[in-house]
Write an enzyme that holds these catalytic residues in place. Structure first.
Site, PDB file in Angstrom:
ATOM      1  N   GLU A  40      76.434  13.657  21.336  1.00  0.00           N
ATOM      2  CA  GLU A  40      76.627  15.066  20.995  1.00  0.00           C
ATOM      3  C   GLU A  40      76.397  15.933  22.236  1.00  0.00           C
ATOM      4  OE1 GLU A  40      74.734  18.295  17.808  1.00  0.00           O
ATOM      5  OE2 GLU A  40      73.538  16.564  18.441  1.00  0.00           O
ATOM      6  N   LYS A 106      81.066  20.766  13.759  1.00  0.00           N
ATOM      7  CA  LYS A 106      79.840  20.371  13.061  1.00  0.00           C
ATOM      8  C   LYS A 106      79.616  21.248  11.831  1.00  0.00           C
ATOM      9  CE  LYS A 106      74.957  19.376  14.145  1.00  0.00           C
ATOM     10  NZ  LYS A 106      73.936  19.491  15.214  1.00  0.00           N
ATOM     11  N   CYS A 140      75.310  14.394  14.429  1.00  0.00           N
ATOM     12  CA  CYS A 140      73.854  14.492  14.378  1.00  0.00           C
ATOM     13  C   CYS A 140      73.292  14.887  13.004  1.00  0.00           C
ATOM     14  CB  CYS A 140      73.368  15.450  15.475  1.00  0.00           C
ATOM     15  SG  CYS A 140      71.637  15.183  15.981  1.00  0.00           S
TER      16      CYS A 140
END
Length: 254
Positions: A40, A106, A140
């Site tokens: 990431e 995200k 994540c």
């Protein structure tokens, strides 16, 4: 499919240095692979100063990824900070060997670090069709939320890129296996190592898990490129014998 997991330290808010460092790692291994996975925010570290490092989809880092993908004849993926229409996104780019690109923004922004205050959340899952596999790439904090990642698309591989710090790495290990088991798919997680300017330490634990929760690659703590191979036929045979996905709950996200 052969996948290269690139576990590395990251220079804080320094895309030029990170591109150079990663290029050495990527060009340094000779084995042919189908997919290369970076962490990431691989160009900057997990910064909450997007204005400092943000690029566009026509910027240096995306162009660099396209050149690398063509040179290695491999897809490459990872996330970076992208500015678009006045908003900042923690955006995963999936670059095909042809240079074509798919993107995922995200969805679950990490409020504990204030990510939700400076970045705009994505709303759509991405399913990438590549080399006979259906891949669901996530970022994540998404790992903590099983509803969003639920396998309603019959994907084959869950892919997580992360900056997941050492104090909570046990959760990372557990949840990667949980996501693989509940979705009867392969799960690959790529995390960084080293420390950042927020004083956080990262020990990696990049790994690969099969559809029954067995480790294909045990959690790694050193810097390096780790290559794994996944077998769709074996997974489909197991799904046919153990038809758990047929009994899954039906739901819609609002």
């Amino acid at each position: 499919m052969k996948i290269a997991l690139v576990q590395t330290s990251l220079a804080w808010e320094n895309p030029t240095e990170n591109r150079s460092h990663l290029a050495q790692k990527i060009t340094g291994f000779m084995e042919d692979v189908d997919l290369i996975v970076l962490p990431e925010m691989f160009s900057s570290g997990f910064t909450m100063n997007p204005k400092t490092v943000a690029e566009t989809m026509q910027g240096e880092t995306v162009t660099w990824l396209q050149h690398l993908a063509k040179a290695k004849n491999s897809a490459i993926t990872g996330s970076l900070v992208i500015e678009e229409n006045g908003n900042y996104y923690n955006r995963l780019v999936f670059v095909f060997p042809s240079g074509d690109i798919k993107t995922y923004d995200k969805h679950h922004l990490f409020s504990l670090a204030g990510e939700n205050n400076v970045f705009t959340a994505g709303t759509e899952k991405l399913i990438v069709a590549y080399n006979g596999f259906k891949i669901c790439p996530l970022i994540c904090y998404d790992l903590r939320f099983p509803v969003f990642s639920r396998n309603v698309e019959n994907y084959d591989l869950l892919l997580y890129v992360a900056n997941w710090p050492k104090p909570r790495v046990n959760a990372w290990d557990i949840l990667l296996k949980a996501r693989a088991v509940e979705n009867m798919c392969y799960a690959v997680g790529v995390n960084r190592i080293g420390s950042d300017d927020n004083g956080l330490e990262y020990i990696g634990h990049s790994q690969a898990v099969d559809f029954l929760g067995n480790s294909i690659l045990e959690p790694q703590e050193s810097e390096g490129v780790f290559i794994v191979e996944i077998d769709k036929e074996k997974m489909m045979e197991t799904r046919s014998k153990l038809s758990f996905l047929k009994d899954k709950d039906a739901f819609k996200l609002h």
